[in-house]
Motif scaffolding. Structure first.
Motif, short mmCIF file in Angstrom:
data_model
loop_
_atom_site.label_atom_id
_atom_site.label_comp_id
_atom_site.label_asym_id
_atom_site.label_seq_id
_atom_site.Cartn_x
_atom_site.Cartn_y
_atom_site.Cartn_z
N HIS A 186 40.32 35.79 41.98
CA HIS A 186 39.98 37.08 41.37
C HIS A 186 41.17 37.66 40.62
CE1 HIS A 186 37.84 40.81 40.75
NE2 HIS A 186 38.82 41.49 41.28
N HIS A 221 45.20 45.32 39.94
CA HIS A 221 45.29 44.05 39.20
C HIS A 221 46.66 43.87 38.55
CE1 HIS A 221 41.33 41.98 39.18
NE2 HIS A 221 40.96 43.15 39.68
N HIS A 225 42.00 50.67 40.49
CA HIS A 225 41.85 49.22 40.65
C HIS A 225 42.55 48.45 39.53
CE1 HIS A 225 40.21 45.78 42.73
NE2 HIS A 225 39.76 45.30 41.58
N HIS A 233 36.85 47.42 36.79
CA HIS A 233 37.27 46.38 35.85
C HIS A 233 36.90 46.68 34.40
CE1 HIS A 233 36.67 44.60 39.87
NE2 HIS A 233 37.82 44.02 39.61
ZN LIG Z 1 39.37 43.47 40.94
#
Ligand SMILES: [Zn+2]
Ligand SMILES: [Zn+2]
Length: 342
Positions: A208, A287, A283, A262
């Motif tokens: 991921h 990342h 988020h 995302h």
């Molecule tokens: Zn993610």
């Protein structure tokens, strides 16, 4: 819209929002009632309303009869997979099409100035983040989403789960709907933190994280173990007395809601003066920096409690860096001890 009224852009062209990511206001002490009242509509609209509407649409138009679901066969699960895949194709696909292919918004409100299609890399299947993420979503994660869905529905149909009726317990079920995002947050934090432990990270979760600059297709780009554990959040409704509509809502918060983190843009402009907030920044920082913000954007401030919160400010950055420094020092100590023993 002028994104510089809402944030700043650095030399690389990466945009970041002003202000800090706030945890849900009911955690404040003394209580800030006005802030809570202001936060509530945002909690409900638009994302959770959307997940509830899709759950209702599934229940009334797509999910087969209870009689059919009593028996496991290939037919109805494959049909559910086709609907899930088509729905994700339309939902994620249209965000990709407008914001990443046609780039209707250009770079406005975009955290990372670059688009994934401009950055080929060997870590991806066919060296393409888009193809890799797309294939992993449709051939790994969405099938596993469907497995969790079929298991959940089959248990309800067979009476294995305790099926609470809306007519008999409307307040209980309404409360359960209200806390479903909380269940999601805790479930996600726990499995996510677990697969960030070194061995599991390497084996499972690195897949991921190959997408350092995520786009909607990255949302469900997962290793099969993560793909199942993530959607298995719906199976909590086999343990607590619940209702299949609430369980579907829970599943859709995971499946459809994965896109939130995302999107890559802070706001998606709808008209000249209006935009939808993506809630993606927390988020996105995960990342970018890996070891911060394991949970969502602060509904339950687990990251704050465990010391891994990055609120998007300079102070957040400093705290994170000092934590990384300490970790490095601990690792160095361990290595020196190990080598002095040999
Ligand atoms: Zn993610
Ligand atoms: Zn992660």
């Amino acid at each position: 819209m002028d994104d510089l009224k809402f944030g700043t852009r650095n030399k690389r062209g990466d945009w970041s929002p002003n202000g800090r990511i706030e945890v849900a206001p009911f955690w404040a002490w003394p209580p800030k009632i006005l802030k809570v009242l202001h936060w509530l509509p945002e909690y409900i609209w638009p994302w959770n309303t959307f997940h509830m509407l899709t759950a209702l649409a599934y229940w009334y138009f797509i999910v087969p009869s209870v009689e059919t679901m009593k028996t496991l066969s290939w037919g109805w699960p494959l049909y559910l997979y086709a609907v899930n895949a088509a729905a994700i194709f339309v939902m994620y696909g249209s965000i990709e099409l407008f914001f990443y292919v046609k780039r209707v918004q250009g770079n406005r409100f975009k955290y990372n100035a670059k688009f994934p299609s401009e950055q080929p890399s060997d870590v991806f299947w066919f060296k393409s983040q888009n193809i890799d993420n797309f294939m992993r979503s449709f051939f790994i994660s969405i099938p596993l989403w469907t497995v969790a869905e079929v298991l959940m529905l089959w248990c309800f149909a067979n009476g294995t789960a305790s099926w609470v009726n809306w007519h008999d317990h409307p307040y209980y079920l309404a409360a359960l709907v209200f806390v479903a995002p909380v269940i999601h947050e805790v479930h996600f934090f726990v499995i996510h933190r677990l697969i960030h432990t070194p061995l599991l990270y390497k084996w499972i979760h690195s897949v991921h994280h190959n997408s350092v600059n995520p786009s909607p297709w990255s949302s469900l780009s997962m290793h099969p173990v993560e793909g199942f554990l993530y959607h298995a959040v719906a199976l909590w409704h086999l343990v607590i007395p619940s209702n299949p509509i609430v369980a579907l809502f829970q599943l859709h918060i995971a499946g459809f809601g994965a896109v939130n983190g995302h999107i890559g843009f802070e706001k998606l402009e709808v008209t000249e003066g209006t935009a939808v907030d993506s809630h993606a920044y927390a988020h996105y920082l995960h990342h970018k920096y890996f070891e911060v913000n394991y949970g969502g954007d602060g509904l339950i401030p687990l990251d704050k409690w465990f010391g891994t919160w990055h609120d998007g400010t300079k102070e957040g950055e400093v705290q994170m860096q000092s934590r990384f420094e300490k970790k490095k020092a601990r690792m160095n100590d361990k290595n020196t001890q190990a080598s002095s023993r040999t």
